[in-house]
Design an enzyme around this catalytic site. Structure first.
Site, PDB file in Angstrom:
ATOM      1  N   HIS A  84       8.473 -43.270  45.694  1.00 18.88           N
ATOM      2  CA  HIS A  84       7.139 -42.751  46.016  1.00 18.88           C
ATOM      3  C   HIS A  84       6.262 -43.950  46.365  1.00 18.88           C
ATOM      4  CE1 HIS A  84       2.959 -41.732  44.848  1.00 18.88           C
ATOM      5  NE2 HIS A  84       3.257 -40.537  45.303  1.00 18.88           N
ATOM      6  N   GLU A  89       7.612 -39.870  40.126  1.00 21.43           N
ATOM      7  CA  GLU A  89       6.460 -40.719  40.404  1.00 21.43           C
ATOM      8  C   GLU A  89       5.569 -40.878  39.177  1.00 21.43           C
ATOM      9  OE1 GLU A  89       2.807 -38.800  42.559  1.00 21.43           O
ATOM     10  OE2 GLU A  89       4.604 -37.860  43.392  1.00 21.43           O
ATOM     11  N   HIS A 119       3.087 -31.447  42.726  1.00 18.50           N
ATOM     12  CA  HIS A 119       2.143 -32.336  42.038  1.00 18.50           C
ATOM     13  C   HIS A 119       2.096 -32.119  40.518  1.00 18.50           C
ATOM     14  CE1 HIS A 119       0.347 -33.079  46.139  1.00 18.50           C
ATOM     15  NE2 HIS A 119       0.367 -34.295  45.629  1.00 18.50           N
ATOM     16  N   GLU A 136       9.256 -30.766  44.487  1.00 19.58           N
ATOM     17  CA  GLU A 136       8.955 -31.996  43.754  1.00 19.58           C
ATOM     18  C   GLU A 136       7.984 -31.759  42.599  1.00 19.58           C
ATOM     19  OE1 GLU A 136       6.263 -35.821  44.887  1.00 19.58           O
ATOM     20  OE2 GLU A 136       7.892 -35.348  46.281  1.00 19.58           O
ATOM     21  N   ASP A 175       5.755 -30.726  47.647  1.00 17.34           N
ATOM     22  CA  ASP A 175       5.236 -31.406  46.456  1.00 17.34           C
ATOM     23  C   ASP A 175       4.388 -30.429  45.653  1.00 17.34           C
ATOM     24  OD1 ASP A 175       4.265 -33.144  44.573  1.00 17.34           O
ATOM     25  OD2 ASP A 175       3.594 -34.658  46.006  1.00 17.34           O
TER      26      ASP A 175
END
Length: 398
Positions: free
Chosen positions: A316, A266, A216, A240, A214
């Site tokens: 998510h 997400e 972010h 991600e 991830d």
């Protein structure tokens, strides 16, 4: 049947960084936002919105829901599509994505819970019935700070039967948290430390476990490309949210220049924000959150859109128990489902909040036949842990 009230609960509970049954390294507090919708027939529906950053966002969205809740009194909770559109279109001047879609999400989940309870059916049966008998999960280790730290956590996760886990090996070395974005850069020292963590994770996991990374949404285009291609050496399953969500053209630049697969979603709200992702081939996997993107109603629609492009969906859902169970109810009905996200492999920390523990065995969640979303929150626990949102601006809450 009529809605008599709709309100948010902001609650705080002790929460540790332990993924399961091993040693607890630190205990902090965790804030959750749950939604309660009551009816004149005595049926209560439960939803969730839990968001970030901590007290600020959770307090703001709770206040938003409480105002919208007054608007819904007298509505028939069975009119789920109409109520969804009423809120969505009614909030057009303040924006239909983000806070509005999150508020819709919590309310929508509660309305589906009411509908299932009224008909004595689990939600997935109202969405078309099951295409599978269990929901595959992936989970998280605690934030990895060193190769030694991640090795211990990965061994626990693999022993639990989970076949995939996700981590961000850069986060602990950044000067900002995942709610902020400055220059999109990372120091050479932090980058090298991240590669050491990924290498250790792969060695501990072995070749058959999927490692998801991830980012972010933190990085600029060249940094994201460099990080992803370095991590490809250790066979990461996906990279991600490599860049912030606002520019799909930045995502396109990254997607065209990296080896690992890409997952996004997400931070995308409603089906409309997924249109450019599908039309431009920008994601190998999508990961909308049922508590942010528009609830059960919208998650099902996004999944169907993804199916038309043969893109797997992996929600998510890593906040509270209502989040997890709502996503699972939808994914029971979705052919193009990959795995459902959870915050840890052992979710027994939820047990104090709900009337039935989640049934997780060997990395799979088994969805109950109980009506609605399958679990109810404990009103006494909520009241005992409710916080004053006007004073929650300090501490380490997530």
């Amino acid at each position: 049947m009529k809605i008599t009230s709709a309100r948010a609960w902001v609650v705080k509970t002790p929460w540790d960084n332990n993924p399961g049954a091993g040693e607890v390294r630190e205990v902090t507090n965790r804030t959750f936002v749950f939604i309660q919708v009551d009816t004149d027939e005595g049926i209560t529906g439960w939803g969730e919105i839990t968001t970030y950053p901590g007290p600020v966002a959770n307090g703001a969205i709770a206040a938003f829901v409480n105002q919208i809740g007054k608007w819904l009194v007298g509505e028939n909770p069975e009119d789920i599509e109409r109520i969804w559109a009423k809120i969505f279109r009614g909030m057009t001047y303040v924006g239909t994505r983000g806070a509005t879609s999150a508020a819709i999400s919590g309310i929508d989940i509660a309305l589906w819970d009411i509908r299932g309870k009224a008909l004595n059916q689990p939600v997935y049966k109202l969405l078309g019935g099951a295409v599978r008998d269990k929901i595959a999960l992936y989970c998280h280790p605690p934030e990895p700070e060193s190769p030694e730290h991640i090795t211990e956590s990965v061994k626990e996760i693999v022993a639990s039967g989970h076949r995939a886990f996700k981590m961000d090996p850069m986060m602990h070395n950044l000067h900002v948290g995942n709610a902020s974005f400055l220059d999109g850069e990372i120091s050479a020292e932090a980058e090298n430390a991240a590669m050491d963590i990924v290498a250790a994770a792969r060695e501990a996991a072995g070749p058959d476990i999927e490692i998801l990374i991830d980012a972010h949404g933190m990085y600029n285009v060249p940094t994201a490309i460099r990080l992803a291609n370095q991590m490809a050496e250790w066979d990461i399953f996906w990279f991600e949210e490599p860049v912030p969500a606002e520019s799909w053209k930045a995502l396109k630049q990254v997607k065209e220049q990296i080896t690992p697969l890409v997952s996004v979603g997400e931070r995308l709200h409603t089906r409309w924000e997924f249109v450019p992702i599908f039309e431009n081939g920008l994601a190998d996997y999508i990961m909308p959150d049922v508590t942010w993107t528009g609830g059960i109603t919208e998650l099902k629609k996004i999944a169907t859109m993804a199916e038309a492009y043969y893109v797997p969906i992996s929600p998510h859902d890593a906040s509270g128990p209502i989040n997890v169970m709502s996503g699972a109810q939808v994914m029971m009905t979705v052919p193009n489902f990959y795995k459902l996200e959870t915050s840890r492999y052992d979710l027994s920390g939820y047990d104090v909040m709900i009337d039935h523990p989640l049934d997780i065995r060997e990395g799979d969640l088994y969805v109950t036949e109980r009506p609605g979303i399958g679990v109810n929150l404990d009103p006494e626990w909520l009241a005992a842990h409710e916080v004053d949102i006007d004073s929650e601006f300090a501490g380490k809450d997530s």
